[in-house]
Design a protein around this motif. Sequence first.
Motif, PDB file in Angstrom:
ATOM      1  N   TYR A 141       0.854  -1.172   0.000  1.00  0.00           N
ATOM      2  CA  TYR A 141       0.000   0.000   0.000  1.00  0.00           C
ATOM      3  C   TYR A 141       0.896   1.230   0.000  1.00  0.00           C
ATOM      4  CZ  TYR A 141      -3.867  -3.127   1.037  1.00  0.00           C
ATOM      5  OH  TYR A 141      -4.801  -4.131   0.969  1.00  0.00           O
ATOM      6  N   LEU A 142       0.677   2.121  -0.960  1.00  0.00           N
ATOM      7  CA  LEU A 142       1.484   3.326  -1.096  1.00  0.00           C
ATOM      8  C   LEU A 142       0.580   4.542  -0.910  1.00  0.00           C
ATOM      9  CD1 LEU A 142       3.545   2.227  -4.212  1.00  0.00           C
ATOM     10  CD2 LEU A 142       4.480   2.680  -1.950  1.00  0.00           C
ATOM     11  N   THR A 143       0.894   5.340   0.104  1.00  0.00           N
ATOM     12  CA  THR A 143       0.082   6.513   0.406  1.00  0.00           C
ATOM     13  C   THR A 143       0.788   7.772  -0.072  1.00  0.00           C
ATOM     14  OG1 THR A 143      -1.030   5.517   2.307  1.00  0.00           O
ATOM     15  CG2 THR A 143      -0.928   7.925   2.240  1.00  0.00           C
ATOM     16  N   GLY A 144       0.163   8.441  -1.034  1.00  0.00           N
ATOM     17  CA  GLY A 144       0.626   9.733  -1.501  1.00  0.00           C
ATOM     18  C   GLY A 144      -0.377  10.799  -1.118  1.00  0.00           C
ATOM     19  N   PHE A 145      -0.435  11.872  -1.878  1.00  0.00           N
ATOM     20  CA  PHE A 145      -1.376  12.944  -1.550  1.00  0.00           C
ATOM     21  C   PHE A 145      -1.737  13.702  -2.809  1.00  0.00           C
ATOM     22  CE2 PHE A 145       2.860  14.714  -1.290  1.00  0.00           C
ATOM     23  CZ  PHE A 145       2.764  16.013  -1.768  1.00  0.00           C
ATOM     24  N   ARG A 146      -2.783  14.503  -2.711  1.00  0.00           N
ATOM     25  CA  ARG A 146      -3.154  15.355  -3.833  1.00  0.00           C
ATOM     26  C   ARG A 146      -2.984  16.811  -3.436  1.00  0.00           C
ATOM     27  NH1 ARG A 146      -8.955  16.860  -2.938  1.00  0.00           N
ATOM     28  NH2 ARG A 146      -9.697  15.357  -1.381  1.00  0.00           N
ATOM     29  N   ASP A 147      -2.645  17.617  -4.440  1.00  0.00           N
ATOM     30  CA  ASP A 147      -2.703  19.059  -4.263  1.00  0.00           C
ATOM     31  C   ASP A 147      -3.753  19.583  -5.233  1.00  0.00           C
ATOM     32  OD1 ASP A 147      -1.506  19.143  -6.768  1.00  0.00           O
ATOM     33  OD2 ASP A 147       0.417  19.903  -6.053  1.00  0.00           O
ATOM     34  N   ARG A 148      -3.715  20.849  -5.521  1.00  0.00           N
ATOM     35  CA  ARG A 148      -4.770  21.436  -6.343  1.00  0.00           C
ATOM     36  C   ARG A 148      -4.846  20.803  -7.725  1.00  0.00           C
ATOM     37  NH1 ARG A 148      -9.363  23.136  -5.974  1.00  0.00           N
ATOM     38  NH2 ARG A 148     -10.040  25.038  -6.992  1.00  0.00           N
ATOM     39  N   PHE A 149      -3.710  20.413  -8.277  1.00  0.00           N
ATOM     40  CA  PHE A 149      -3.671  19.982  -9.666  1.00  0.00           C
ATOM     41  C   PHE A 149      -3.537  18.482  -9.879  1.00  0.00           C
ATOM     42  CE2 PHE A 149      -1.899  24.394 -10.501  1.00  0.00           C
ATOM     43  CZ  PHE A 149      -3.033  24.847 -11.150  1.00  0.00           C
ATOM     44  N   ILE A 150      -2.967  17.755  -8.905  1.00  0.00           N
ATOM     45  CA  ILE A 150      -2.448  16.437  -9.274  1.00  0.00           C
ATOM     46  C   ILE A 150      -2.323  15.542  -8.059  1.00  0.00           C
ATOM     47  CG2 ILE A 150       0.050  16.755  -8.959  1.00  0.00           C
ATOM     48  CD1 ILE A 150      -1.619  15.623 -12.245  1.00  0.00           C
ATOM     49  N   PHE A 151      -2.269  14.230  -8.284  1.00  0.00           N
ATOM     50  CA  PHE A 151      -1.899  13.258  -7.251  1.00  0.00           C
ATOM     51  C   PHE A 151      -0.380  13.092  -7.280  1.00  0.00           C
ATOM     52  CE2 PHE A 151      -6.216  11.839  -8.551  1.00  0.00           C
ATOM     53  CZ  PHE A 151      -6.862  11.932  -7.330  1.00  0.00           C
ATOM     54  N   ARG A 152       0.232  13.100  -6.101  1.00  0.00           N
ATOM     55  CA  ARG A 152       1.684  13.022  -5.988  1.00  0.00           C
ATOM     56  C   ARG A 152       2.067  11.813  -5.142  1.00  0.00           C
ATOM     57  NH1 ARG A 152       4.591  17.960  -6.637  1.00  0.00           N
ATOM     58  NH2 ARG A 152       3.264  19.493  -7.670  1.00  0.00           N
ATOM     59  N   PHE A 153       2.951  10.990  -5.681  1.00  0.00           N
ATOM     60  CA  PHE A 153       3.513   9.851  -4.950  1.00  0.00           C
ATOM     61  C   PHE A 153       5.030   9.985  -5.048  1.00  0.00           C
ATOM     62  CE2 PHE A 153      -0.729   8.649  -6.055  1.00  0.00           C
ATOM     63  CZ  PHE A 153      -1.188   7.871  -5.000  1.00  0.00           C
ATOM     64  N   LEU A 154       5.648  10.366  -3.950  1.00  0.00           N
ATOM     65  CA  LEU A 154       7.062  10.737  -3.945  1.00  0.00           C
ATOM     66  C   LEU A 154       7.888   9.724  -3.159  1.00  0.00           C
ATOM     67  CD1 LEU A 154       6.577  14.547  -3.138  1.00  0.00           C
ATOM     68  CD2 LEU A 154       6.577  13.425  -5.388  1.00  0.00           C
ATOM     69  N   GLY A 155       9.091   9.469  -3.632  1.00  0.00           N
ATOM     70  CA  GLY A 155      10.009   8.610  -2.894  1.00  0.00           C
ATOM     71  C   GLY A 155       9.597   7.150  -2.862  1.00  0.00           C
ATOM     72  N   ILE A 156       9.080   6.635  -3.965  1.00  0.00           N
ATOM     73  CA  ILE A 156       8.706   5.216  -4.049  1.00  0.00           C
ATOM     74  C   ILE A 156       9.960   4.389  -4.332  1.00  0.00           C
ATOM     75  CG2 ILE A 156       7.364   3.507  -5.330  1.00  0.00           C
ATOM     76  CD1 ILE A 156       5.382   5.708  -6.020  1.00  0.00           C
ATOM     77  N   ARG A 157      10.159   3.365  -3.554  1.00  0.00           N
ATOM     78  CA  ARG A 157      11.318   2.499  -3.778  1.00  0.00           C
ATOM     79  C   ARG A 157      11.081   1.612  -4.997  1.00  0.00           C
ATOM     80  NH1 ARG A 157      15.748   0.739  -1.397  1.00  0.00           N
ATOM     81  NH2 ARG A 157      15.386   1.823   0.575  1.00  0.00           N
ATOM     82  N   TYR A 158      12.022   1.667  -5.949  1.00  0.00           N
ATOM     83  CA  TYR A 158      11.919   0.796  -7.120  1.00  0.00           C
ATOM     84  C   TYR A 158      12.966  -0.312  -7.113  1.00  0.00           C
ATOM     85  CZ  TYR A 158      15.921   3.187  -9.373  1.00  0.00           C
ATOM     86  OH  TYR A 158      17.167   3.682  -9.674  1.00  0.00           O
ATOM     87  N   GLY A 159      14.052  -0.141  -6.339  1.00  0.00           N
ATOM     88  CA  GLY A 159      15.116  -1.144  -6.306  1.00  0.00           C
ATOM     89  C   GLY A 159      15.504  -1.499  -4.885  1.00  0.00           C
TER      90      GLY A 159
END
Length: 675
Positions: A159-177
């Motif tokens: 489960y990955l919890t990001g957030f929304r601002d006025r324009f967009i959904f943002r998911f930052l710092g997701i581990r890929y490796g």
Amino acid sequence: MSHAFLNTVLFLAVVARALVGPGSLNSDISILIHNDLLETSSPHAESGVLLLDAMPLQEGLNGCNSLNETLWSSSSGFENIQNDLDYLVLQKKYASDQRYWIAPVHGTPSSVDSSGCVKKASANERLPVLCTQTAPYSTADEKNTNAIWQVTVNSNKQYLTGFRDRFIFRFLGIRYGKPAKRWTYSQAYEGNSDHAFALDYGSQCVQGSSGSEDCFFLNIWTPYLPKPKVDHGNKLKPVMFWIHGGAFTGGSGSDPTFDGGNLASRGDVVVVTINYRLGTLGFLALNDGITNGNYGMADQITALDWVRRNIQDFGGDPNQITIFGQSAGAGSVRALLASPKAQGKFAGAIMQSNLGGLAYGTTYSKYYTIEQEMQVAGNAILSETNCTDASSQLDCLRAVPATTISSLRATTRYLVVDGEYLTSSELNLKDPGSTARVPLMLGTTRDDGATTIGYPKEGETFQQFLNRSGLPPIVAGSQVFPIPSGSNQTLNIFNTTVRVATDGMFRCIDQATAYAGFANKVFPEVFFYEFNRTYPVPEWSPNPPLCQAPVSSDYPNGDPRREYFKCHSGELYYVFGNVVRQGLPLRDEFDLPFQQFVLDSWASFARSFNPTPDTKYTKARGYVNTTRQVEVTGPWTPFKHDSYQLRFLQWPSAMVDLDETEQCGALNLPLNYYD
């Protein structure tokens, strides 16, 4: 406060309000908004709504409430959302007569259609839902990490919890490796039914005295989150996969210059930025048969693999990924076009200011053997670290602190022919079978080379400055590179050397790439451009203030219509639409429409592999300036026989003949260089 403790607090806060997202709502969630890149000062600042799937009224109310929103009210003004509904019709997501749940009018269940007609409806009808969108604007320094704006997606077995601002959904710092042992190839990370917060950027890769060796993180900006375990068909958005520059020794995917919010929102695409290992920690190759280099490039492919497996959970289409990058990022795109390891993993490519050709630029497009890399830098690194005579040079180097390695005088920033990731010394532009056959867009800024050279010393001759800059002194006597006749001889020499450096390290090799790529049918379509309006990145301005537009009393922030150097990196704020977001002023009345047009062109390439914005799209979304620009100046013309032209990007833009072909010939980098 420790990071672990903060995560615990955040987790408890999220659990307390449940994990809200497309899974819990059993609905897609889209942010619909007219984004004209003016942030809070926009005349369309109140245009945003959230769109949920068709459902009965009470479920719609509950869905909006779960997102801490209410049903959109017709009293807000239909003109604020008309473009959003027009775009849904253009996409064929809904028919023109489709009705949407809105807030009750005088207590009566009500709906609205795409023409703004409000009617009562039965509460049991299943209609798409329009919720308010009151999340605040975010800035480069402020993030809306308050729990009420958070949204959770189930992806990559976590489960990955990001957030929304006025324009967009943002998911930052997701581990890929997974964390990787130094100088081993990265491996994809997979969750274990855990919960991770994607609210802030992950560590940047080691550069100088900062960063971490565990830096395998990416960031996602998306306007659309689909509900899980459903065939979403053509609702998935094109993906733009950004690879940052920085000479392969610096930079990160979390640089605010590359914030993907405006590009994703206005362009209706999913934007991904990544970290990859840098410098010696990312590219060391030893002639030990084990340490074969290209680790940073391998990280890019690992991230690309993660995106292909998981991006549909964030609304992105894994079969329509455009890789794009600038400077060393463009060099990375070029290498991925050549790499057997990357074949079939992307559908389009954009190279912004790719280096090659002469002097400093050579190694970005032509690759050393491991033996050559050892001679250029590897042996010096072993000597500096006292590892030359170690029984295991690799083990010796692994014992040296990472920041010491990255701060050595010598560095291996070079892509090499390792036989696996790269199998030839350069991109093969003769054999279509050996190169990724995808549409390509590439180009330069007019004076890309201005930041790759120093400045002449007082009394230094043209030939002496060419020598010091690593450029061929033969052009000193060439009539195709005349020195201007102005009174400032030092500036005159600099002006002409900038021309030589730009041609020799950027323009000529890229024009030759475009020519061969089309003529030899390597790429199905090729588009070329040159920026003649730029906005300098403040922290990257060698030889200031030459890259700045001239200041006057009428234009205190600079007048970009007057003459100035159009320097390396000067297109980045336009491509990502981040001039205002970065707190920078619009210098004249054309900076905004030009920024809109550039972003719209890049996003158009990602959507259709043609950078000419579709006027049906721009009209539906209310993008007036771009619509007019396309109607006045016409389409981008692709490279084709008897029409080798580039798009001259200024305001207004135009198709023009290729620059400097005679000068490229004088530098032995002619248009048919790859024949």
